[in-house]
Design an enzyme around this catalytic site. Structure first.
Site, mmCIF file in Angstrom:
data_model
loop_
_atom_site.group_PDB
_atom_site.id
_atom_site.type_symbol
_atom_site.label_atom_id
_atom_site.label_comp_id
_atom_site.label_asym_id
_atom_site.label_seq_id
_atom_site.Cartn_x
_atom_site.Cartn_y
_atom_site.Cartn_z
ATOM 1 N N GLU A 163 0.844 -1.191 0.000
ATOM 2 C CA GLU A 163 0.000 0.000 0.000
ATOM 3 C C GLU A 163 0.879 1.240 0.000
ATOM 4 O OE1 GLU A 163 -3.483 0.107 -0.304
ATOM 5 O OE2 GLU A 163 -2.448 1.922 -0.897
ATOM 6 N N LYS A 222 8.482 -1.532 -1.638
ATOM 7 C CA LYS A 222 7.720 -0.783 -0.632
ATOM 8 C C LYS A 222 8.677 -0.181 0.408
ATOM 9 C CE LYS A 222 4.594 0.354 2.401
ATOM 10 N NZ LYS A 222 3.384 1.060 2.377
ATOM 11 N N CYS A 278 4.945 4.237 9.134
ATOM 12 C CA CYS A 278 5.724 3.528 8.106
ATOM 13 C C CYS A 278 7.202 3.882 8.035
ATOM 14 C CB CYS A 278 5.111 3.784 6.738
ATOM 15 S SG CYS A 278 3.630 2.823 6.483
#
Ligand code: UDX
Ligand code: ADP
Length: 465
Positions: A163, A222, A278
């Site tokens: 994501e 990612k 994150c």
């Protein structure tokens, strides 16, 4: 091609909630069920009052309103949803480990493992399992091992579909994604699974923005994307310290370099330090992986991004203490903002937590105002650090509802989050209410220096002398 009509998403958090809401909204022929072990969270998603959804994201409630109860469901019946689905997304949290091997660095995969075991136990027909949580490279392999060794002889295809949404702009990021990454096995069944997931995104995104890779490239991309973004923030923050000791202005420097099309203007906003769930976690993961393969120089290189971020938060707190005549003990300091950035109620790794902790160590009396963060969350963030007794946190720090009234007799205001409303406050009124000299420490470069100084404030703006 495999036609998907039933999706299950495990984890109704910041990733699962908005992502599934958008999928349900764009794919009316697919039933999407979001499940979670947390009953309270599911109840919140099901509440009649859409202003009380567990997550605040601009545009989210409108999308939930359109699909909820039609093809979007929130439930705690995890087994039932797994059983029905042809495609299962895993969007559970993967915090940094707080114990054992890899403590403070590696991602804790216990929630992922529990999910995999749950899927293996329940699944009676073939499933596509999509990892959506941020994970260390090679997690897909671990999920596969669990599924294949404990499952009921059914076939599982594991895809990595990281994501890239940013909080506060999640809905827009999902609707207008720069790219979607789908990693999967290079076998014919792997290809079928990748195409099935691609077909979902093709409902609203052009096909050339959907990139297919092998699983490990997808997982690593990612981590690397977040590491590069965080590196830009640390780079400009390191320059902000230099600007403060010279006559340069960090915004002018950022603008000047941003005009170089090879560098570009985005993510060059100097701040009190990056936060969020994150950046730090992903870099720590990257560092951990590099070190575990003996790549110490690579690990040290990326670790420096974190060190500069810690330095920036510490520097901001230290500057408050030094400017307030080397003591903040018993002084009233008002915090504007607690969230890690504007337009979200998320506080994970927010710089405000660490700045508050440093000032509480110096016995400051802190009053916090944030338009979206609850009192419970603020205390829980501080207690989690375990620096002092919870009762002491509650004695020294108060959460307030009226930011203007709270300025009465304050020694200083620190701006920790760039909420737009702070710009529109009546700063003259605030100035009148504060003790003099009235200090403002702007950790977000939000306000106009000239205007603030004209009002009479001693105004410090990060990255400017
Ligand atoms: C990030 C990534 O942007 C997203 O693609 C990924 O999926 C998850 O991690 P998020 O953490 O939601 O998203 O927020 P982001 O907008 O990237 O900001 C992270 C932190 O950096 C915030 O604390 C923000 O205030 C700070 N930041 C960002 C700066 O200090 N300066 C900048 O120029 C940009
Ligand atoms: P993220 O930002 O990754 O979405 P959140 O913490 O917001 O993280 O959300 C993760 C959600 O996953 C939480 O609501 C948590 O209760 C849920 N969760 C964790 N483990 C499981 C599990 N084994 N089964 C179902 N839900 C889970």
């Amino acid at each position: 091609m495999k036609k998907i009509t039933e999706i299950c998403c495990i984890g109704a958090g910041y990733v699962g909630g908005p992502t599934m809401s958008v999928i349900a909204h764009k794919c009316p022929e697919i039933n999407v069920t979001v499940v979670d072990i947390n009953q309270e969270r599911i109840d919140q998603w099901n509440q009649a009052n859409l202003d009380d959804l567990p997550i605040y994201e601009p545009g989210l409630k409108e999308i939930v309103a359109q699909s909820r109860g039609k093809n979007l469901f929130f439930s705690t019946e995890i087994d039932k949803a797994i059983d029905k689905a042809q495609m299962i997304f895993i969007s559970v949290n993967t915090p940094t480990k707080t114990y054992g091997k890899g403590k403070g660095q590696a991602a804790d995969l216990k929630y992922i493992e529990l999910c995999a075991r749950n899927i293996a136990r329940v699944a009676k027909d073939d499933k596509i399992v999509v990892e959506k949580s941020t994970l260390p490279v090679r997690t897909a392999q671990a999920i596969k091992n669990i599924l294949q060794n404990t499952g009921n002889e059914v076939n599982f295809e594991i895809l990595s579909n990281p994501e890239f949404l940013a909080e506060g702009t999640a809905i827009n990021d999902l609707l207008n994604a720069d790219r979607v990454l789908i990693g999967g096995d290079e076998t014919s069944s792997g290809q079928i699974a990748k195409d099935a997931l691609s077909a979902i995104y093709e409902h609203w995104l052009p096909k050339d923005r959907i990139l297919q890779t092998n699983v490990w490239s997808s997982e690593l991309s990612k981590l690397v994307a977040n590491a590069f973004l965080a590196q830009r923030v640390s780079s400009i923050n390191s320059v902000s310290a230099l600007c403060e000791t010279t006559d340069a202005n960090v915004q002018e420097v950022a603008r000047a370099i941003g005009f170089d099309s090879r560098i570009g203007p985005k993510f060059l906003q100097s701040s009190v330090g990056f936060g969020g769930s994150c950046f730090q976690k992903d870099i720590l993961n990257l560092v951990y992986i590099a070190r575990s393969y003996g790549l110490n120089e690579v690990a040290d290189y990326w670790n420096q991004v974190i060190l500069i971020n810690d330095y920036q938060k510490r520097r901001f707190a230290d500057n408050i203490v030094t400017t307030l005549y080397n003591t903040v003990s018993g002084k009233k300091i008002l915090f504007y903002g607690w969230a890690f950035k504007k337009d979200t109620n998320d506080t994970r790794e927010s710089a405000a937590i660490y700045v508050a902790d440093a000032l509480l160590e110096e016995k400051a009396e802190i009053f916090v105002y944030d338009p979206k963060v609850s009192e419970k969350q603020i205390y829980s963030d501080l207690d989690y650090l375990n620096t002092r007794e919870p009762s002491e946190n509650r004695r020294l720090l108060k959460v307030i509802k009226d930011p203007i009234e709270a300025s009465k007799d304050a020694h200083a205001i620190a701006i920790l989050t760039e909420w737009d409303e702070f710009k529109d406050y009546d700063w003259e009124k605030i100035f009148d209410a504060m003790l003099k000299p009235a200090f403002v420490f702007d950790g977000r470069r939000l306000l106009d220096s000239k205007k603030m100084k004209e009002i009479g404030f001693k105004y410090y703006k990060i990255g400017q002398s």
